[in-house]
Enzyme design. Structure first.
Site, mmCIF file in Angstrom:
data_model
loop_
_atom_site.group_PDB
_atom_site.id
_atom_site.type_symbol
_atom_site.label_atom_id
_atom_site.label_comp_id
_atom_site.label_asym_id
_atom_site.label_seq_id
_atom_site.Cartn_x
_atom_site.Cartn_y
_atom_site.Cartn_z
ATOM 1 N N SER A 61 141.451 68.539 61.063
ATOM 2 C CA SER A 61 141.875 68.003 59.772
ATOM 3 C C SER A 61 140.687 67.401 58.999
ATOM 4 C CB SER A 61 142.992 66.979 59.994
ATOM 5 O OG SER A 61 143.582 66.586 58.793
ATOM 6 N N ASP B 299 152.146 74.205 58.734
ATOM 7 C CA ASP B 299 151.300 73.057 58.422
ATOM 8 C C ASP B 299 151.557 72.619 56.984
ATOM 9 O OD1 ASP B 299 149.054 71.356 57.764
ATOM 10 O OD2 ASP B 299 147.991 72.200 59.471
ATOM 11 N N HIS C 85 150.605 70.682 61.949
ATOM 12 C CA HIS C 85 149.330 69.988 61.773
ATOM 13 C C HIS C 85 149.024 69.034 62.925
ATOM 14 C CE1 HIS C 85 146.093 68.738 58.993
ATOM 15 N NE2 HIS C 85 146.252 67.523 59.507
#
Length: 407
Positions: free
Chosen positions: A166, A343, A374
């Site tokens: 991320s 996601d 995610h």
């Protein structure tokens, strides 16, 4: 995940400790939250903690798990988390870090500035708004480089592997585009949920778009209060997390539901016990970091922080009314992209945009499980089956090619 934590932050009456703007004597800790040393020991390894200082005076903690002699792998967390979030399930060997360690790799965990571990500076007290005047840009040009250099110094090597999740994919891209010499220090990078190009505004889910509409009000409130700190790991928050989201909490399903609404999380893929062990290790960041990520969404581009509507600030900093783009053509490190269809922050189109911009793409790998999301990249119950082996395969393949070249 970030949105759930901001929600809890609001209702927990967070009290930030004043602290002293000097080097701490020991690794920061919170009562009742297992330390990174304890987490490493649960997995059968010892943790060695290094305090580093960046060029601009921020304290950065770097953690070596074990003392393996294999290739070093630096693992970088995402937003609102910290280094220890990677090893909260060590007892059942589901964590990527322990899987790599058991294969002989030398695993290091790093922290972005503004996390629970990194709330110290030789210039500013953490209660000073100037301390929080940073976004992921500073993490990329200062924090990651000092961690990379320390590992190379300790191991007396020229290159390491990198794994980022991320926000850790963004800071890696910033480092390699703003300091291109660091491309030569990375053997290869495995980027999980790469949000270098996140979903643009028109492809965000309605809940994220609604939250984004309050960004101006949030900034204005911060200006009035002088509070730009989104730090979450302290006694007050830990109590709130345990009461609202712990394993025995009747509202745990609501906590998971909030994550599901905003991030597309498949709650069935999160083990309740693992979730309870993971939550105490939430951390924080600066408001400016969150705003910068949202700016990427609005711009549908990979750009530096935009000081709009204070355009004179843009002119002063960039000599332009618009912030400059990060040039991904300068990111020459071999890169593997690992992503999922479910996601909430990126999709197939956005990851393709990233893939097309990279000069040396190793693999563009979507997780086969269509419900994978995610946060599953870190805490998903089946991540050790559907994702981690593919990351390890890429690292192993590169190492084998190196060995063949040597012989």
């Amino acid at each position: 995940m970030m949105l759930l934590l901001l929600y809890i932050n609001f209702f927990a009456s967070i009290q930030g400790s004043a602290g002293a703007a000097k080097k701490p004597r020991s690794l920061p800790s919170v009562p009742f939250v297992p330390s990174i040393n304890q987490l490493a020991k649960r997995g059968g390894y010892k943790a060695t903690n290094y305090e580093l200082f960046t060029e601009d005076g921020y304290s950065i903690w770097l953690h070596r798990i074990g003392e393996n002699s294999g290739s070093p792998v630096l693992i970088q967390h995402g937003i609102m988390l910290a280094a220890d979030s990677w090893i909260t399930r060590g007892h059942n060997k589901k964590d990527l870090a322990f899987m790599l360690l058991d294969l002989g790799y030398d695993v290091w965990l790093s922290n972005h500035r503004g996390t629970f571990f990194n709330e110290y500076s030789i210039k500013y007290n953490r209660t000073d708004p100037r301390f929080w005047d940073f976004s992921f840009h500073e993490s990329g040009i200062y924090d990651l480089p000092v961690a990379v250099d320390k590992i190379l110094e300790v191991r007396k090597l020229k290159k390491i592997f990198y794994v980022g999740h991320s926000l850790g994919t963004i800071t890696f891209a910033v480092m390699c585009t703003m300091k291109p010499e660091y491309n030569n220090k990375i053997e290869a990078a495995m980027l999980l949920s790469p949000v270098i190009y996140p979903r643009p505004y028109n492809r965000l889910n309605p809940f994220l778009r609604t939250l984004g509409s309050f960004s101006d009000a949030i900034v204005e409130n911060a200006r009035k209060t002088g509070n730009y700190d989104l730090g979450l790991r302290n006694t007050h928050t830990e109590v709130a997390l345990k009461v609202l989201c712990g394993e025995q909490a009747i509202t745990q399903s609501i906590c998971l539901g909030i994550v599901a609404v905003f991030a597309g999380e498949n709650c069935k893929n999160i083990n309740p016990k693992d979730w309870s062990n993971f939550l105490p290790h939430v951390s924080g960041t600066s408001l400016k970091t969150v705003l910068h990520v949202y700016q990427l969404v609005l711009a549908d581009d990979f750009v530096q922080f935009d000081y709009h509507p204070w355009l004179f600030d843009n002119l002063k900093k960039y000599n332009s009314t618009k912030p400059p783009r990060y040039n991904l053509k300068l990111l020459t490190t071999p890169v593997g992209l690992f992503w999922s269809y479910n996601d909430g922050f990126m999709d197939e189109k956005s990851v393709k945009k990233t893939a097309d911009a990279l000069p040396h793409l190793l693999v563009n790998f979507p997780v086969e499980d269509k419900s994978f999301s995610h946060l599953d990249m870190v805490i998903g119950d089946n991540a050790n089956i559907v994702l981690y082996p593919h990351i390890i395969k890429q690292i192993e393949s590169i190492n084998k090619k190196k060995m063949r070249r040597k012989t």
